[in-house]
Design an enzyme around this catalytic site. Structure first.
Site, short mmCIF file in Angstrom:
data_model
loop_
_atom_site.label_atom_id
_atom_site.label_comp_id
_atom_site.label_asym_id
_atom_site.label_seq_id
_atom_site.Cartn_x
_atom_site.Cartn_y
_atom_site.Cartn_z
N TYR A 86 0.84 -1.20 0.00
CA TYR A 86 0.00 0.00 0.00
C TYR A 86 0.87 1.25 0.00
O TYR A 86 1.17 1.82 1.04
CB TYR A 86 -0.91 0.01 1.22
CG TYR A 86 -1.85 -1.18 1.30
CD1 TYR A 86 -3.03 -1.21 0.57
CD2 TYR A 86 -1.54 -2.28 2.09
CE1 TYR A 86 -3.89 -2.30 0.65
CE2 TYR A 86 -2.40 -3.38 2.18
CZ TYR A 86 -3.57 -3.38 1.45
OH TYR A 86 -4.41 -4.46 1.53
N HIS A 101 -1.88 7.48 2.79
CA HIS A 101 -2.29 6.98 4.10
C HIS A 101 -1.11 6.36 4.86
O HIS A 101 -1.19 6.16 6.07
CB HIS A 101 -3.41 5.95 3.93
CG HIS A 101 -4.48 6.03 4.97
ND1 HIS A 101 -4.71 7.15 5.74
CD2 HIS A 101 -5.39 5.11 5.38
CE1 HIS A 101 -5.70 6.92 6.58
NE2 HIS A 101 -6.13 5.69 6.39
N ASN A 151 -6.80 0.86 10.12
CA ASN A 151 -8.01 0.98 10.93
C ASN A 151 -8.02 0.12 12.19
O ASN A 151 -8.88 0.31 13.05
CB ASN A 151 -9.24 0.64 10.08
CG ASN A 151 -9.49 1.68 8.99
OD1 ASN A 151 -8.76 2.67 8.88
ND2 ASN A 151 -10.50 1.47 8.19
#
Length: 201
Positions: A18, A22, A70
């Protein structure tokens, strides 16, 4: 007197899968390690009961959270507990490095632990398990790395903005300029911490 030791944990989604805004915290932390004196390179090791990328020096323990953003809270809580088993609470400071939509791209600022998470799910997860009130002797601090905002504010556009893959030059900026700013923020934090500790004495 305190003998300052910092547990600095970056939030983000696991790299290299990723490579997005973020994960700005991960990139910044990766660039920070070479800027700190006698800080070893990152290596895969067991920390907080999980396999994580860790750079463990005499003053700074840098850790890239291995979890998805998260659900950062449980890992951070375990890593912090491990730190407190090794060192006295009065000597330990927890710093969470995270991306921040409210700040311009590349800006790095220290933020009060109890300040609103403004919908940041990683911070929300951590705040659910760690509060300053539970650790009165230890400074708990956030370090926000600015990633800017898209012009449109609808949730779908914002999600795409933070999660889409970013170019190498943007990663380089976080690992370079933002990492240098992070080092300065840590120096400021230590100076303030030692000053406050001297007053208590």
């Amino acid at each position: 007197m305190v003998n300052p030791r910092f547990l600095v944990i970056s939030l983000g989604n696991p790299l290299p899968k990723y490579t997005s805004l973020h994960s700005a915290g991960h990139f910044t932390l990766r660039g920070l390690a070479p800027l700190l004196p006698n800080q070893p390179p990152f290596a895969q090791t067991k920390f907080g009961k999980a396999n994580a990328l860790v750079s463990q020096g005499s003053k700074y323990t840098l850790v890239q959270s291995p979890t998805l953003m998260n659900v950062s809270g449980p890992f951070v809580a375990r890593a912090w507990a491990e730190m407190l088993k090794t060192y006295e609470a009065k000597d330990c400071c927890l710093v969470i490095v995270h991306d921040e939509l409210e700040k311009p791209l590349g800006v790095v600022r220290l933020v009060d632990w109890e300040k609103s998470h403004k919908g940041h799910n990683g911070l929300k997860s951590i705040r659910g398990v760690i509060s300053q009130a539970r650790f009165p002797e230890s400074p708990l601090v956030r370090m926000a790395v600015g990633i800017g905002r898209p012009k449109e504010r609808d949730p779908e556009t914002v999600a795409r903005y933070v999660l889409d893959s970013i170019p190498r030059e943007m990663v380089d900026a976080f690992e370079g300029d933002a990492a240098g700013k992070a080092r300065e923020r840590l120096r400021e934090l230590e100076a303030e911490w030692c000053e406050e500790a001297a007053k208590v004495k």
